[in-house]
Design a protein around this motif. Structure first.
Motif: not given
Length: 930
Positions: A11, A14-17, A65, A67, A915-916
């Protein structure tokens, strides 16, 4: 120093994982602008508690993001150094996990850090809950080799790799010492020197304190004197308030009473003189009124006699004219007898017609003059009685006001012009205000305005009036006096107009100034124009001139009426004669029939002329007598008007004097009351003449006493006064402490000299270590410069065991590119690419250490200003070092930027609507063995 093996983000922006390998010496991050290259470096900086690039901070990457948490986890090396000590001791694992958890709590973002042995996942770290605070985590990183100097190097912004060569020589030397650990030792030595200096200053302070003990008795005596002065000031303040001020006020009142007596006596004398003058003027006015009534009666009798003689003269003239007419008729009959033989009937018809037309014209002119005579007679009747002539529309409106019970006056009745020379100018300005009505009671305004509306009265009806104040010197108001209150706007208008002798003088005035000449040429803001009028309306001079002009007009009209009567008779006679001839009448028979009548007319001619001359002489004498009486009455009337004006002025001065006398007398009474009230509280001995005179010499007025009281109170408030009498006990205590303090100072002096000697010798021994550090850094620079094909000269500083020498020591470095001469670090002669290469040399030289291998460097776009050949050179010597480099480069660079890299990370922009963002692509260079 440790190096990076891998990085995991959760998070972040814009990188989720995803996880990235970083287990090579040179890692290149490539991608288009805005794809996340700097975002990746800022993730590493945040993990190392270093500020992000530019104006960003870690919070800006967490707002995108949505989160409420984010993770940054890195696997780093924990390889033992040359001394055998591991960077993250006491952790003995070959690899160590560094983690940063960021959470949003209560609307704020908070960071927690963890240092764990081995490769520990995010979930396991959260389950363990072994987190460190920011300060403790930074201490662990500094122990692992991440010094403050390395932190500063790692915060270089995008495209700012050339900033290192801009450091001053002194800052460069401090950076070298800080990186190699010598700065901390020097700081320790300096800290010890500062502590010894502080101890020495404390020693001198104690010695100074010991010297002050000898004068403590004098200080105590000074404090006692301060206490005595404080008591004296308090006593002085009480005396000033309770005794001096009342006496001074009493003396001031007495002086005021004595000083007011002459003025009061003078104003009272002036009141008496003005009252006497008012009575005298009233008596003179009474005499003038009586004389005026007598002269008016005498003038009336003279006028009757004049009219009687005029009637006699008119009758004599009429009789003579009738006799002349008979003689003329005889002459015409004789002419007709002579002309009847050859009469021209057409000519006689024309003569009869013209004579009748002339008679009719003269009749119309006589009718018009009779009307004018009626008007002039009415005007003369008013002017001869001392009144002003009133037009019909004004008289009608004033009768309506009188019938409604509204008291009023006209503006022309209260205006008097003091200087006749300025009469035309005043008349010109006031011409439009001749029929202004002034109400005596402002409350009648509504009723008066209603009557004005009914009668269509076109002139102002003024309810608000103000007394005429002092006029501006040189204004038109200065030559106009008012016997009653006048409209305030009229007073302002007259006061605004300046009197000038001619147009030339007026032209020299300011542009905003209104002015008027004696002839009535007026200038205002719209321009200049002539306002002069042919008649006069205001003041006694206007009434006198109107009377003279009216009598002249009356005489002119009467003379013309007599001429018209004679001309009309002649015209009618010519018409009758012509008509008689045309009808055929016999002139000879008329001569015969009227012979006796014509003969008698000739006989009476001389007598009638004598009668006319006699009655004319009588009328002239009566007229002269009448004019003499009228002139005398006019002089009496003028004298009466002047006396009335003087009486009004005297009465006004008397009212002012009486008011001033009442005011001064009231003030004197108040002073006497205040004097008697204050005298009761002052002893008799202190209010005698000598005591009061002495007090007045010391204090001129109560204000001087109050100023003295204020001065004393200000000294009491602002001064630092001693109010404690126990200063002697303090002196005894200081004497008892003197011997003990002196013995303690001797012991401290011996200890301080020994510690200073040991510190100085230890720092002198460490100077050789500093010289070795500088030589080693210079050696690193030269080795790297040879790899890059750049000439380098280093001027080693002169290091000696001296505070001034160490504080002023600096490291001067010069470079030579392509054999074009030597240049300094930041002298403005190098190109942008040369600035980058100089900074890279200075930066890599800090990391290249045979005794301390490892370490890492973040460089954001180091090849931004380099051409192809310089990129190859930089890549070659980067590969020759054993440090870890994480470089960024845009996708548009030359492919040579990837030549030194064994691992390439490719970033990409977030796709529209996603989104990501996509995870980074990993490109690893195939090894030569493969």
């Amino acid at each position: 120093m440790f190096d990076f093996r891998s990085l995991e983000v959760v998070h972040w922006d814009y990188w989720q994982r995803f996880s990235l390998p970083l287990d090579t010496n040179i890692v290149t991050v490539v991608g288009p602008n805005g794809s996340g290259k700097t975002t990746l470096l800022d993730a590493l900086r945040t993990l190392l508690t270093i500020d992000c690039a530019g104006n960003r901070d870690y919070k800006s990457y967490l707002r995108h993001n949505g989160k409420p948490f984010a993770w940054l986890r890195a696997r780093v090396g924990n390889t033992p150094g040359p001394s055998g000590e591991r960077p993250f001791f006491p952790l003995m694992d070959r690899e160590v996990t560094l983690a940063c958890r960021i959470q949003k709590k209560g609307g704020e973002w908070t960071r927690q850090y963890a240092v764990l042995g081995g490769d520990v996942s995010v979930e396991e770290i959260e389950s363990r809950g072994e987190f460190l605070g920011l300060r403790e985590y930074r201490v662990r990183l500094e122990g692992a080799g991440l010094s403050q100097a390395i932190r500063r190097v790692l915060t270089l912004e995008q495209g700012a790799t050339d900033k290192l060569c801009q450091l001053p020589p002194k800052a460069l030397l401090d950076l070298v010492f800080d990186v190699f650990g010598d700065k901390a030792v020097l700081d320790d030595y300096q800290r010890a020197r500062n502590e010894q200096g502080e101890a020495d200053r404390e020693q001198h302070g104690l010695e100074h304190q010991l010297s002050l003990i000898g004068v403590s008795l004098q200080e105590a005596e000074a404090r006692a004197r301060s206490f005595q002065e404080w008591n004296a000031l308090k006593t002085e303040r009480v005396d000033l308030v309770s005794e001096i001020l009342p006496r001074t006020e009493l003396a001031e009142l007495l002086a005021g009473i004595r000083g007011a007596r002459p003025q009061l006596t003078g104003i009272k004398r002036r009141v008496t003189e003005l009252e006497r003058r008012d009575v005298e003027l009233a008596r003179q006015l009474g005499e003038l009124d009586a004389q005026g009534e007598m002269l008016r009666a005498e003038q009336h009798e003279a006028d009757l006699a004049r009219q009687q003689t005029q009637k006699s003269l008119d009758a004599a003239r009429a009789e003579l004219a009738q006799n002349d007419l008979l003689i003329k008729q005889e002459a015409r009959l004789r002419e007709m007898v002579a002309a009847q033989g050859g009469a021209d009937h057409e000519r006689l018809a024309n003569v009869a017609r013209d004579a009748r037309a002339l008679a009719n014209h003269l009749q119309a002119e006589e009718t018009r003059l009779r009307q004018e005579l009626t008007t002039v007679t009415s005007q003369l009747s008013a002017w001869r009685s001392g009144r002003r002539y009133t037009p019909d529309f004004e008289a009608s409106f004033r009768r309506a006001l009188d019938d409604a019970g509204i008291r009023h006056s006209m503006l022309s009745e209260i205006v008097e012009i003091a200087e006749p020379r300025w009469q035309p100018a005043v008349e010109a300005v006031l011409a439009g205000y001749r029929h202004v009505v002034l109400l005596d009671d402002p409350r009648d305004r509504e009723a008066a305005w209603k009557l004005g509306e009914q009668h269509r009265y076109k002139h102002f009806v003024v309810a608000d009036r103000a007394p005429a104040g002092s006029a501006t010197r040189g204004s038109l108001l200065e030559v106009v006096s008012f016997s009653a209150a006048a409209p305030e706007w009229l007073l302002r208008n007259l006061d605004r107009i300046r009197r000038v002798e001619n147009v030339t003088e007026g032209a020299s005035c300011s542009r905003d100034q209104d002015w008027i000449t004696p002839q009535g040429y007026f200038k205002e803001r719209r321009g200049g124009r002539h306002l002069g009028v042919d008649d006069m309306y205001f003041g006694s001079a206007a009434r006198e001139r109107q009377l003279r002009d009216g009598e002249a007009a009356l005489r002119s009209i009467e003379a013309r009426l007599r001429e018209i009567a004679s001309e009309r008779k002649d015209a009618l006679a010519r018409a009758s004669d012509a008509e008689a001839v045309l009808r055929g009448a016999s002139a000879s028979s008329q001569l015969a029939d009227r012979a006796d009548e014509f003969a008698e007319a000739h006989e009476q001619q001389a007598r009638l002329r004598e009668d006319v001359q006699r009655t004319a002489d009588s009328h002239a004498a009566a007229e002269q007598h009448y004019e003499a009486v009228r002139e005398k009455r006019l002089k009496t009337s003028n004298a009466r008007d002047n006396g009335a004006r003087e009486q009004r002025d005297v009465q006004r001065q008397l009212a002012d004097a009486v008011r001033q006398h009442h005011q001064l007398r009231g003030e004197q009474v108040e002073r006497l009351k205040a004097f008697r009230a204050k005298r009761r509280h002052v002893p008799l001995a202190l209010r005698g003449r000598a005591a009061m005179a002495s007090l007045r010499e010391r204090f001129e007025s109560p204000a001087a006493v109050r100023r003295e009281i204020d001065r004393v109170e200000r000294r009491l408030e602002e001064g630092h006064w001693e109010q404690d009498p126990s200063v002697l006990a303090l002196r005894e205590k200081l004497l008892s402490n003197h011997d003990g303090l002196k013995l303690d100072l001797e012991k401290r002096r011996v200890h301080l000299e020994r510690a200073s000697r040991i510190t100085h010798e230890a720092r002198g021994a460490y100077i050789q270590v500093l010289r070795n550090t500088v030589r080693r850094y210079a050696k690193n620079l030269k080795v790297l410069a040879e790899l890059a094909g750049i000439g380098v000269e280093v001027d080693l500083p002169e290091l000696s065991n001296d505070d001034l020498a160490l504080s002023s020591a600096a490291l001067h470095v010069r470079f030579e590119f392509d054999k074009k001469g030597w240049i300094g670090m930041d002298d403005g002669e190098a190109s942008g690419g040369q600035q980058v290469m100089k900074s890279l040399l200075l930066l890599v030289a800090l990391m290249r250490d045979e005794d301390r291998p490892g370490g890492f460097v973040f460089i954001d776009e180091p090849f931004a200003h380099l051409d192809i050949f310089n990129i190859d050179k930089v890549g070659a010597f980067l590969k020759s070092t054993r440090a870890q480099y994480i470089l960024t480069t845009p996708a548009t660079h030359n492919i040579n930027v990837f030549q030194p890299s064994e691992l390439t990370l490719v970033t990409s922009k977030r796709r529209p609507g996603a989104t990501w963002a996509q995870p980074l692509a990993v490109l690893r260079r195939r090894s030569n063995a493969a």
